[in-house]
Design an enzyme around this catalytic site. Sequence first.
Site, PDB file in Angstrom:
ATOM      1  N   GLU A   1      77.906  28.115  55.560  1.00  0.00           N
ATOM      2  CA  GLU A   1      78.421  27.010  54.725  1.00  0.00           C
ATOM      3  C   GLU A   1      77.495  26.766  53.536  1.00  0.00           C
ATOM      4  O   GLU A   1      77.939  26.429  52.441  1.00  0.00           O
ATOM      5  CB  GLU A   1      78.594  25.752  55.590  1.00  0.00           C
ATOM      6  CG  GLU A   1      79.792  25.904  56.527  1.00  0.00           C
ATOM      7  CD  GLU A   1      79.702  25.121  57.824  1.00  0.00           C
ATOM      8  OE1 GLU A   1      78.830  24.236  57.953  1.00  0.00           O
ATOM      9  OE2 GLU A   1      80.507  25.412  58.732  1.00  0.00           O
TER      10      GLU A   1
ATOM     11  N   LYS B   1      75.807  19.543  61.547  1.00  0.00           N
ATOM     12  CA  LYS B   1      76.364  19.620  60.182  1.00  0.00           C
ATOM     13  C   LYS B   1      76.347  18.223  59.540  1.00  0.00           C
ATOM     14  O   LYS B   1      75.418  17.468  59.760  1.00  0.00           O
ATOM     15  CB  LYS B   1      77.780  20.202  60.215  1.00  0.00           C
ATOM     16  CG  LYS B   1      77.865  21.492  61.022  1.00  0.00           C
ATOM     17  CD  LYS B   1      79.153  22.213  60.791  1.00  0.00           C
ATOM     18  CE  LYS B   1      79.232  23.413  61.715  1.00  0.00           C
ATOM     19  NZ  LYS B   1      80.197  24.388  61.305  1.00  0.00           N
TER      20      LYS B   1
ATOM     21  N   GLU C   1      76.357  34.946  63.195  1.00  0.00           N
ATOM     22  CA  GLU C   1      77.507  34.062  63.119  1.00  0.00           C
ATOM     23  C   GLU C   1      78.597  34.707  62.257  1.00  0.00           C
ATOM     24  O   GLU C   1      78.596  34.540  61.031  1.00  0.00           O
ATOM     25  CB  GLU C   1      77.097  32.733  62.477  1.00  0.00           C
ATOM     26  CG  GLU C   1      76.064  31.963  63.262  1.00  0.00           C
ATOM     27  CD  GLU C   1      76.258  30.462  63.076  1.00  0.00           C
ATOM     28  OE1 GLU C   1      76.501  29.800  64.099  1.00  0.00           O
ATOM     29  OE2 GLU C   1      76.206  29.969  61.958  1.00  0.00           O
TER      30      GLU C   1
ATOM     31  N   SER D   1      82.317  29.325  67.534  1.00  0.00           N
ATOM     32  CA  SER D   1      83.262  28.846  68.558  1.00  0.00           C
ATOM     33  C   SER D   1      82.745  29.007  69.985  1.00  0.00           C
ATOM     34  O   SER D   1      83.508  29.341  70.895  1.00  0.00           O
ATOM     35  CB  SER D   1      84.630  29.527  68.389  1.00  0.00           C
ATOM     36  OG  SER D   1      85.171  29.206  67.123  1.00  0.00           O
TER      37      SER D   1
ATOM     38  N   HIS E   1      72.801  29.299  56.535  1.00  0.00           N
ATOM     39  CA  HIS E   1      74.096  29.095  57.209  1.00  0.00           C
ATOM     40  C   HIS E   1      75.216  29.487  56.247  1.00  0.00           C
ATOM     41  O   HIS E   1      75.112  29.281  55.040  1.00  0.00           O
ATOM     42  CB  HIS E   1      74.229  27.628  57.642  1.00  0.00           C
ATOM     43  CG  HIS E   1      75.373  27.406  58.570  1.00  0.00           C
ATOM     44  ND1 HIS E   1      76.673  27.289  58.121  1.00  0.00           N
ATOM     45  CD2 HIS E   1      75.428  27.315  59.920  1.00  0.00           C
ATOM     46  CE1 HIS E   1      77.480  27.120  59.162  1.00  0.00           C
ATOM     47  NE2 HIS E   1      76.747  27.135  60.268  1.00  0.00           N
TER      48      HIS E   1
ATOM     49  N   GLY F   1      84.100  27.658  63.672  1.00  0.00           N
ATOM     50  CA  GLY F   1      85.067  26.563  63.582  1.00  0.00           C
ATOM     51  C   GLY F   1      86.510  27.000  63.695  1.00  0.00           C
ATOM     52  O   GLY F   1      87.423  26.277  63.289  1.00  0.00           O
TER      53      GLY F   1
ATOM     54  N   ASN G   1      74.056  22.287  65.973  1.00  0.00           N
ATOM     55  CA  ASN G   1      74.141  22.067  64.526  1.00  0.00           C
ATOM     56  C   ASN G   1      75.177  20.977  64.279  1.00  0.00           C
ATOM     57  O   ASN G   1      76.376  21.227  64.360  1.00  0.00           O
ATOM     58  CB  ASN G   1      74.563  23.379  63.835  1.00  0.00           C
ATOM     59  CG  ASN G   1      74.786  23.195  62.349  1.00  0.00           C
ATOM     60  OD1 ASN G   1      74.403  22.169  61.775  1.00  0.00           O
ATOM     61  ND2 ASN G   1      75.399  24.189  61.720  1.00  0.00           N
TER      62      ASN G   1
HETATM   63  C1  PEP Z   1      78.141  26.786  63.167  1.00  0.00           C
HETATM   64  O1  PEP Z   1      78.557  26.077  62.262  1.00  0.00           O
HETATM   65  O2  PEP Z   1      76.988  27.250  63.110  1.00  0.00           O
HETATM   66  C2  PEP Z   1      79.031  27.084  64.281  1.00  0.00           C
HETATM   67  C3  PEP Z   1      78.704  28.042  65.100  1.00  0.00           C
HETATM   68  O3  PEP Z   1      80.165  26.306  64.370  1.00  0.00           O
HETATM   69  P1  PEP Z   1      81.243  26.315  65.583  1.00  0.00           P
HETATM   70  O4  PEP Z   1      80.467  26.315  66.868  1.00  0.00           O
HETATM   71  O5  PEP Z   1      82.020  25.054  65.378  1.00  0.00           O
HETATM   72  O6  PEP Z   1      82.050  27.544  65.431  1.00  0.00           O
END
Ligand code: PEP
Length: 262
Positions: free
Chosen positions: A104, A8, A174, A220, A102, A180, A6
């Site tokens: 976000e 983003k 998630e 992460s 997601h 993040g 992803n």
């Molecule tokens: C995400 O935004 O879907 C995500 C898992 O981000 P990160 O891997 O940076 O935690």
Amino acid sequence: MIVVANWKMFHTPSQAEMLSKSLVSTLSPKLSQVTNDSQACEVVICPPYVSLERVKTILSPADSSIRLGAQDLHWEEQSARTGKVSADMLADLGVAYVILGHSEQREYFHENNSSVNKKIKAALSNNIKAIICVGESIEQREMGKVNDIINKQILECFLGISKEEAIKCLIAYEPLWAIGTAKAATSSEVQEVHAYIRSVLSDLYDHETATKIQILYGGSVKEENAADLALIRDVDGFLVGGASLVAEKFKAIIMAVLSSPA
Ligand code: PEP
């Protein structure tokens, strides 16, 4: 296993082109060399809309192990929705997957389970597989509400989705507190929630359907933890944000998955 990148709102089209060239040249040969003892892995790259076409030209049409994904869509068919993109537009570009719901999107753009439900239906009607994100905040976890939140998200997102359609969906667990933050969930936290997701799907559909729906972990994931996370029983893949933006980091995650036992 399936690993979804992803990107983003990162990388210009030129940067996206360079990154995808680097990923394809290294990963394509490795992904096609799977033996009986090693893990098979499909990779999905989800760049911003403006880079979809450029990335698509780099993915080899003959190599189905690296696929194109989008980060969202609008549920309406082509219509007056300034700034939005419809599912048939994405399908025409060769998009095979779309990330929906997601955190976000939920936090900044008013996404909710009802809009995710409409988006899933639009995606599936256009032969695009839906990667549906679910997960709890740290406050909800501390209040012992993880299962309630996940249950509600799944039941509302899958409303009116048949089992034939459900197997074209993937779920990405998630936890918001792991996205993040460099603080991934522990293996036992991940297995507990993935097993619960499987049980919700089993109650909603049936055991066979529940086992066919791939459940990804996101939050992460990086080179250092990918191998351990890949060993978890109910983990069928990863959704990777930050570490997918850097060629060497993302390749290392894929290599860890490929070397985990089948
Ligand atoms: C995400 O935004 O879907 C995500 C898992 O981000 P990160 O891997 O940076 O935690």
